[in-house]
Design a protein around this motif. Structure first.
Motif, mmCIF file in Angstrom:
data_model
loop_
_atom_site.group_PDB
_atom_site.id
_atom_site.type_symbol
_atom_site.label_atom_id
_atom_site.label_comp_id
_atom_site.label_asym_id
_atom_site.label_seq_id
_atom_site.Cartn_x
_atom_site.Cartn_y
_atom_site.Cartn_z
ATOM 1 N N ALA A 1 22.791 -5.738 11.811
ATOM 2 C CA ALA A 1 21.593 -5.923 12.173
ATOM 3 C C ALA A 1 21.974 -7.749 12.912
ATOM 4 C CB ALA A 1 20.670 -6.794 11.030
ATOM 5 N N LEU A 2 20.878 -7.919 13.838
ATOM 6 C CA LEU A 2 20.901 -9.286 14.242
ATOM 7 C C LEU A 2 20.400 -10.289 12.998
ATOM 8 C CD1 LEU A 2 19.466 -8.445 17.664
ATOM 9 C CD2 LEU A 2 21.651 -9.039 17.316
ATOM 10 N N PRO A 3 20.534 -11.774 13.512
ATOM 11 C CA PRO A 3 20.371 -12.458 12.392
ATOM 12 C C PRO A 3 18.931 -12.407 12.077
ATOM 13 C CG PRO A 3 21.844 -13.544 13.664
ATOM 14 C CD PRO A 3 21.703 -11.983 14.174
ATOM 15 N N ALA A 4 18.048 -12.393 13.102
ATOM 16 C CA ALA A 4 16.669 -12.311 12.974
ATOM 17 C C ALA A 4 16.001 -11.053 12.225
ATOM 18 C CB ALA A 4 15.863 -12.249 14.292
ATOM 19 N N ASP A 5 16.986 -10.056 11.927
ATOM 20 C CA ASP A 5 16.494 -8.879 11.270
ATOM 21 C C ASP A 5 17.075 -8.742 9.758
ATOM 22 O OD1 ASP A 5 14.918 -8.130 13.507
ATOM 23 O OD2 ASP A 5 16.825 -7.176 14.307
ATOM 24 N N LEU A 6 17.500 -10.155 9.303
ATOM 25 C CA LEU A 6 18.065 -9.812 7.909
ATOM 26 C C LEU A 6 16.698 -9.785 6.898
ATOM 27 C CD1 LEU A 6 20.916 -12.745 7.771
ATOM 28 C CD2 LEU A 6 21.228 -10.186 7.548
ATOM 29 N N PRO A 7 17.420 -9.097 5.695
ATOM 30 C CA PRO A 7 16.313 -8.825 4.721
ATOM 31 C C PRO A 7 16.091 -10.244 4.083
ATOM 32 C CG PRO A 7 18.342 -8.128 4.094
ATOM 33 C CD PRO A 7 18.668 -8.339 5.376
ATOM 34 N N ASP A 8 14.836 -10.208 3.362
ATOM 35 C CA ASP A 8 14.250 -11.482 2.580
ATOM 36 C C ASP A 8 15.263 -11.898 1.461
ATOM 37 O OD1 ASP A 8 12.375 -12.000 4.472
ATOM 38 O OD2 ASP A 8 10.814 -10.740 3.279
ATOM 39 N N ARG A 9 15.926 -11.046 1.336
ATOM 40 C CA ARG A 9 16.739 -11.263 -0.322
ATOM 41 C C ARG A 9 18.256 -10.566 -0.191
ATOM 42 N NH1 ARG A 9 15.735 -12.193 -5.911
ATOM 43 N NH2 ARG A 9 17.366 -10.995 -7.215
#
Length: 732
Positions: A64-72
């Motif tokens: 994933a790109l940084p903007a698409d990382l999960p919240d946790r």
């Protein structure tokens, strides 16, 4: 948005990709995060492929790109370049689970930036030295198997450290991770140096020309580590042993020759990807020699340089400057990564300049503590500009006697003789001479008003060439006596002096000469002068015998027409020196040191009529002086009557008058002259002076090359032009 994930690897390049592949193969839930969308797409579409001699492996991965990382994120591995640490930390600041932690697998001391974002108690540190490289999107080269360690920044081995040691390939737990990291900094300093060239790691480390540089870098970083509070207990790894740096070089050469990764990632960033490197980490160490490496890397980053061996030549010269030049008081200022042309006849040649010539961005120090604090020059003197245009590295300013007037300032030590530091290297270009004779650089610029190039050259045992008056421009150079002033070259050999003169004064190479075709005039009256020390005379006589044996014809000539000029020297010099500096001496009597001030004030006693009469007398005598060379290829005589004394004698002392007795003539006539090494007297160098016809500098250099060959044999070769090698190959 992706679902919560157990392990996020931030940075899917060489190290991150290799580690992620092994974690996924072991069944762990891993998400790769990278800023390159092409790489991310390739990972998601085709998986992560590891290639190389260690093993071949392809695993399906999520990326994933940084903007698409999960919240946790349960835990994170940070494997980005050190200068991207702040960005990685920002991604984790609000994502890391309360019980989670971060493992840094980075070069450099990045722990503080991560700790600030997630808390110091939630950072674990890894040390990775395997050779990996990102070859193309989705493909990582693993070139070797090497040391991997995991530890707590505070030291003790914890359960989470043991857990990571089980997960990571080839890893072991340690209670001294800082010891490994600092050792990697020392090794890394050498790797950064290799990266500024086009050599492989192994070839750069193995080259004897660069061995002192590599050892100097490692020693500097090791010293910085041991100066920490408390001192760092350094660890050995993969051939590098902080307690055996000499042996480490040989072991590291073998280690890198066995690796499929032959160049560093820094080299790849510089030469292939043309992007910023991790050099800020090296800069943070604060070392003098590492600082020079940083300057070269940054110059390449901004496009001012390219990766080539000439950069290593420059860095090696800086190492010698610190190790050999500074103890001799020969250095005023080191000039990191100086501006220069990309190519030219002096590429790969480091050159020092006497600190009375304008170098853009540097004060013209003039051997005076107050002048050294004045505003820097805004432009280069023409001689400096010509060196840069020929691709020479103007890498240092050299010390001198105050304002080249014949005496050191009492607050500044004069340059010392390399073979005997209890003695002076001479004046006024002693710093330039000492740097050349010590082997710091093959050439340095000096000035000569009455022998200030040739006298120190004779003392230290190098070549000192004063060109014909007017051949080399003196603009942007502090004047002493304009009608007598010259800019010239101190060099390791005649060939190097000729190369530099070709750039400074457009002096084209003369036709090669043979000993049997030379007819040289011997100034017998100078050689037989009873004030010439017996040891000096014996060394010169022995040199003359070798010339005769080689086929050179020596003819005794009458020195009287030359000596008739001598009475004109003092009134010309003193009157012009006061004209140049009298206003300052009058306005501020404390500006100059007492000896220099006294010498300058002697010029105030020379009447203008006396000065004009001296000029007229000189002009009237020049035809007879020129005629001495009729039918001859040059004139031979002593350069100085004695070997290097413990200190420079004052110009108006008996010793000072004798020191310049044989050299002043060429300043009055304007003819080219040089000092050549001619044996020794009691272990101290002796110089033979060779003079030619005014305007025939090329002819004199051709004759000097023959005389040099007879007197000293084949001179040691100076660094030749360097050409860029191929760009490419695997990198770290």
């Amino acid at each position: 948005m992706l679902r919560d994930v157990q392990t996020v690897v931030i940075g899917a390049g060489a190290v991150g990709g290799t580690v992620a592949a092994h974690l996924v193969e072991a069944g762990e839930d891993v998400l790769l995060c990278d800023v390159d969308p092409v790489h991310v797409d390739a990972l998601n579409a085709h998986g992560l492929r590891v290639v190389g001699p260690v093993r071949e492996l392809t695993v399906p991965v999520r990326a994933a790109l940084p903007a698409d990382l999960p919240d946790r994120v349960e835990r994170a591995v940070v494997a980005v370049k050190s200068h991207h640490t702040a960005d990685a930390a920002a991604l984790l600041r609000h994502r890391l689970a309360p019980e989670g932690h971060v493992l840094s697998l980075q070069n450099g001391m990045t722990t503080p930036a991560l700790a600030e974002a997630v808390g110091a108690d939630r950072v674990v540190v890894g040390f990775v030295n395997f050779g990996a490289d990102l070859l193309e999107p989705g493909v990582v080269l693993l070139g070797n198997v090497a040391t991997v360690r995991v530890g707590e920044p505070s030291g003790p081995v914890t359960d989470r450290v043991r857990a990571w040691a089980r997960r990571l390939p080839w890893a072991e737990a340690t209670d001294n991770i800082d010891g490994y990291r600092w050792s990697k900094e020392a090794y890394g300093a050498m790797l950064f140096a290799t990266a500024v060239s086009d050599l492989t790691i192994a070839d750069a480390l193995a080259d004897p020309r660069y061995r002192p540089l590599m050892l100097g870098l490692a020693r500097e970083v090791v010293g910085l580590a041991r100066a920490q509070h408390p001192p760092v207990r350094l660890e050995a790894f993969d051939g590098f042993d902080p307690d055996d740096l000499e042996g480490s070089l040989d072991r590291l050469v073998r280690f890198n020759r066995a690796s499929a990764k032959v160049r560093t990632g820094v080299y790849r960033d510089l030469a292939v990807r043309h992007r910023r490197t991790e050099v800020d980490d090296l800069a943070g160490l604060g070392g003098r020699l590492t600082g020079h490496v940083v300057a070269v890397v940054r110059a390449i980053e901004r496009g001012a340089r390219r990766c080539e061996v000439a950069n290593l030549d420059l860095l090696a010269a800086h190492e010698r400057l610190e190790r050999l030049g500074r103890p001799l008081h020969a250095v005023v200022r080191a000039l990191p990564a100086p501006a220069r042309a990309a190519d030219g006849p002096l590429l790969g040649v480091p050159v020092a300049v006497k600190d009375m010539m304008d170098v853009a961005g540097v004060p013209r120090g003039n051997g005076n503590p107050r002048a050294m604090l004045e505003p820097p020059a805004t432009t280069d003197a023409p001689v400096v500009a010509r060196l840069r245009a020929a691709a020479a590295d103007v890498f240092a300013t050299a010390s001198l006697l105050e304002y080249a007037a014949g005496a050191p300032h009492p607050d500044l030590p004069e340059a010392r003789l390399p073979v005997d530091p209890t003695r002076t290297a001479g004046g006024s270009s002693g710093g330039s001479a000492a740097l050349v004779a010590a082997g710091v650089c093959p050439a340095a610029l000096g000035t000569d008003t009455g022998g200030s190039i040739r006298i120190p050259a004779a003392y230290v045992g190098c070549v000192g060439f004063k060109p014909s008056h007017g051949v080399v421009p003196v603009d942007g150079v502090t004047a002493l006596s304009p009608s007598l002033d010259h800019v010239g070259v101190l060099a390791a050999d005649v060939a190097t002096a000729a190369r530099v003169l070709a750039v400074l004064g457009d002096v084209r190479p003369g036709a090669p000469r043979r000993a049997v075709d030379l007819r040289l005039g011997l100034l017998r009256a100078e050689l037989d002068d009873p004030r010439v020390e017996p040891g000096v005379r014996a060394a010169l006589e022995a040199g003359l015998q070798r010339l005769v044996a080689a086929g050179v014809t020596l003819v005794d000539v009458d020195a009287a027409p030359l000596q008739a000029l001598h009475p004109t020297f003092e009134p010309i010099l003193l009157f012009e020196a006061w004209a140049e500096h009298g206003e300052r001496a009058t306005a501020d009597p404390t500006w100059f040191g007492p000896d220099t001030d006294r010498l300058l004030r002697l010029g105030a006693t020379v009447a203008p009529s006396t000065y004009r009469a001296a000029l007229d007398r000189r002009a009237a005598l020049l035809p007879a002086a020129d005629a001495v060379l009729d039918g001859l290829d040059g004139l031979l005589g002593p350069a100085v009557a004695f070997v290097a004394p413990t200190g420079t004698p004052l110009l108006d002392s008996p010793e000072g008058e004798l020191e310049g007795l044989f050299s002043m003539t060429a300043n009055l006539t304007g003819q080219p002259a040089l000092s050549l090494p001619c044996g020794d007297a009691g272990g101290l160098p002796v110089g033979l002076q060779l003079a030619g016809r005014r305007g025939d500098d090329a002819g004199l250099l051709a004759v000097a090359a023959v005389v040099e060959q007879v007197l000293v044999g084949s001179p040691r070769p100076g660094p030749g032009p360097r050409r860029p090698g191929p760009v490419g190959g695997h990198a770290r």
